[in-house]
Enzyme design. Structure first.
Site, PDB file in Angstrom:
ATOM      1  N   CYS A 101      -2.354  -7.279  -9.894  1.00 55.70           N
ATOM      2  CA  CYS A 101      -1.600  -8.137  -8.982  1.00 55.70           C
ATOM      3  C   CYS A 101      -0.187  -8.225  -9.553  1.00 55.70           C
ATOM      4  O   CYS A 101       0.011  -8.768 -10.649  1.00 55.70           O
ATOM      5  CB  CYS A 101      -2.257  -9.515  -8.940  1.00 55.70           C
ATOM      6  SG  CYS A 101      -1.344 -10.711  -7.942  1.00 55.70           S
ATOM      7  N   CYS A 125       3.075  -4.138  -4.555  1.00 50.12           N
ATOM      8  CA  CYS A 125       2.042  -5.154  -4.332  1.00 50.12           C
ATOM      9  C   CYS A 125       0.775  -4.339  -4.102  1.00 50.12           C
ATOM     10  O   CYS A 125       0.801  -3.367  -3.323  1.00 50.12           O
ATOM     11  CB  CYS A 125       2.366  -6.005  -3.107  1.00 50.12           C
ATOM     12  SG  CYS A 125       0.969  -7.034  -2.568  1.00 50.12           S
TER      13      CYS A 125
END
Ligand code: DGL
Length: 285
Positions: free
Chosen positions: A69, A201
């Site tokens: 992440c 992302c």
């Protein structure tokens, strides 16, 4: 057992590549679906949730943890590595998915301490698509330009994209969100010079086709999963003491309701869809 953490399902794009590259290691994935998306949360929350997840994965037996992440890594990795792990879990290593991406963009080793001056380096412009929180930290700009000052970084926040992917938005919705963010990027000064665009992302590989279509054809679209897998293989080769042989097991845990995880994960093989629900602290519900 190698821990892999994301706010939700995005990190599965990385887990799949890790499992392919290291098929005999055991992986424990934790998706904090109940609190996703992280990218629109404030930094204190992202920091606290990430630390909680890391503690849970350590308690479950992970000695190596990949923050799959970018938002968590941008906000929480440095404080974890510098001030928390040394005192609380000195034998645990926590790695971030942004590192191989920065290395690929800059063509520099992460541990390069001085900017590389290569006479032949031409000025370049690179776009970074990321969550608002990642963009706000400026971490990609700092990490790239401190190693390669000849690279200009144009950041583009995509506030609704990870949430839409988590919520199972239709392809048309994803198409129009991505087209809008690409339009915003292309209206930034200097955008005509972009040669590469990084999807920073781990949810965005699910929208790779939309980015590929919306960006000019000459722009190279960079995604993290294969880069991270190659980097982890290399890391384990260099740091055999961090390696734990296993049986190739995949355990998937979520803080959310496993029956409500959306269709996007159906694009992955069945082994990546079999989530069990856990309470914070990794106790099964
Ligand atoms: N997949 C995450 C990232 O790489 C987080 C997205 C979100 O939860 O907003 O940034």
């Amino acid at each position: 057992m190698i821990g892999v953490f994301d706010s939700g399902s995005g990190g599965l794009t990385v887990l799949e590549a890790l499992h392919r590259a290291l098929p005999d290691r055991d992986f424990l994935y934790f998706g904090d679906h109940a609190r996703a998306p992280y990218g629109v949360r404030d930094a204190q929350e992202v920091d606290a949730f990430t630390r909680e997840a890391v503690v849970s994965l350590i308690n479950a037996g992970c000695r190596l943890i990949v923050l799959a992440c970018n938002t968590a890594a941008a906000v929480a990795l440095r404080p974890l590595q510098q001030t928390w792990l040394p005192y609380n879990a000195p034998d645990v290593r926590v790695l971030g998915v942004h590192v191989p991406l920065v290395e690929a963009i800059t063509r520099c080793d992460w541990n390069t301490s001085v900017p590389i001056k290569r006479a032949e380096e031409k000025k370049r412009t690179v776009a970074v698509f990321a969550t608002p929180r990642t963009v706000e930290t400026g971490s990609f700009v700092t990490e790239i330009t401190s190693r390669s000052p000849h690279i200009t970084v144009l950041q583009q926040a995509c506030p609704g994209l990870a949430g839409a992917i988590e919520a199972g938005a239709s392809l048309q919705e994803i198409d129009s969100l991505v087209a809008g963010y690409v339009d915003e990027l292309m209206s930034q000064e200097g955008a005509q010079e972009i040669d590469s665009a990084a999807l920073a992302c781990t949810h965005y590989p699910f929208a790779y086709d939309q980015f590929r279509t919306a960006l000019p054809p000459h722009v190279d679209v960079l995604t993290q999963p294969l880069m991270v897998a190659a980097a982890l293989e290399d890391y384990l080769r260099r740091r055999p003491e961090c390696d734990q042989p296993g049986n190739g097991t995949l355990t998937l845990l979520t803080s959310g309701d496993p029956t409500r995880l959306n269709g996007i994960i159906k694009r992955l093989p069945p082994a990546f869809q079999n989530f069990k629900q856990i309470n914070p602290g990794l106790a099964p519900v």
